[in-house]
Design a protein around this motif. Structure first.
Motif, mmCIF file in Angstrom:
data_model
loop_
_atom_site.group_PDB
_atom_site.id
_atom_site.type_symbol
_atom_site.label_atom_id
_atom_site.label_comp_id
_atom_site.label_asym_id
_atom_site.label_seq_id
_atom_site.Cartn_x
_atom_site.Cartn_y
_atom_site.Cartn_z
ATOM 1 N N HIS A 28 1.134 -0.877 -0.060
ATOM 2 C CA HIS A 28 -0.367 -0.225 0.257
ATOM 3 C C HIS A 28 0.961 1.428 0.243
ATOM 4 O O HIS A 28 1.819 1.033 0.795
ATOM 5 N N HIS A 29 0.267 1.662 -1.164
ATOM 6 C CA HIS A 29 1.345 3.317 -0.661
ATOM 7 C C HIS A 29 1.460 4.042 0.523
ATOM 8 O O HIS A 29 2.547 4.217 1.155
ATOM 9 N N SER A 30 0.224 4.306 1.586
ATOM 10 C CA SER A 30 0.776 4.315 2.890
ATOM 11 C C SER A 30 1.654 3.490 3.117
ATOM 12 O O SER A 30 2.911 4.301 4.550
ATOM 13 N N ASP A 33 5.349 5.275 1.533
ATOM 14 C CA ASP A 33 5.624 6.369 2.010
ATOM 15 C C ASP A 33 6.446 6.147 3.379
ATOM 16 O O ASP A 33 6.757 7.643 3.263
ATOM 17 N N LYS A 34 5.725 6.161 4.661
ATOM 18 C CA LYS A 34 6.475 5.508 5.674
ATOM 19 C C LYS A 34 7.721 5.473 6.036
ATOM 20 O O LYS A 34 8.380 6.051 6.865
ATOM 21 N N GLY A 91 -2.411 -1.763 4.295
ATOM 22 C CA GLY A 91 -1.195 -1.115 4.282
ATOM 23 C C GLY A 91 -0.183 -1.863 5.675
ATOM 24 O O GLY A 91 0.971 -1.356 6.573
ATOM 25 N N GLU A 107 -4.341 2.213 -4.635
ATOM 26 C CA GLU A 107 -3.369 2.253 -3.816
ATOM 27 C C GLU A 107 -2.317 1.376 -3.768
ATOM 28 O O GLU A 107 -1.741 1.601 -2.502
#
Length: 157
Positions: A28-30, A33-34, A91, A107
């Protein structure tokens, strides 16, 4: 009629191979990103991996890259594909999924495209005694066409 992801071996069954569905590494992109996006296969070991509990497909794949891991490398483990899929969608971490499914979820992000992940074989099977039934044949042909289209849709991932 059954859709199987392994080559049928029972003599009383007839089978028609639909396709080899491409599998891709994704998250998941989240999550990315993290935690950042892995740039090499060994970078994956620094991440939360989602994988199977008892099957050793992923473990053997990592060993090909020189990473001597066991099932505990997967911080989220299950042998239920629906659970693994939902963990990726939520995610939780990085996993492997069918390319056509990933394509349906914007996503999800794929990466390491050259990673040699085996494709998932897809077969339509039925008992040989029913293969000449017009109704069974019609359903089997429909499933074959729909699953073939599904497998081809992975090209854009």
């Amino acid at each position: 009629i059954a859709v199987r992801m392994v080559t049928p071996s029972q003599e009383e069954l007839v089978a028609r191979k639909v396709a080899d569905i491409p599998m891709r590494m994704c998250a998941h992109h989240s999550y990315l990103d993290k935690n950042g996006t892995p740039q090499t296969p060994l970078d994956l070991l620094e991440h939360t991996l989602i994988g199977q509990d008892r099957a050793d497909d992923f473990i053997r794949g990592f060993r090909e890259f020189g990473a001597q891991i066991d099932r505990h490398a997967f911080r989220f483990r299950s042998d239920d594909q629906v659970i693994l899929w939902n963990a990726m969608l939520s995610g939780v971490g990085i996993g492997i999924a069918q390319g056509p499914l990933i394509r349906q979820h914007k996503e999800l992000v794929t990466f390491l495209p050259n990673l040699p992940i085996p494709h998932l074989p897809c077969w339509i099977t039925m008992h040989k005694d029913v293969r000449t039934s017009p109704r069974i044949r019609r359903v089997a042909d429909f499933l074959y066409a729909a699953l073939s289209d599904f497998a081809r849709s992975a090209a854009a991932v």
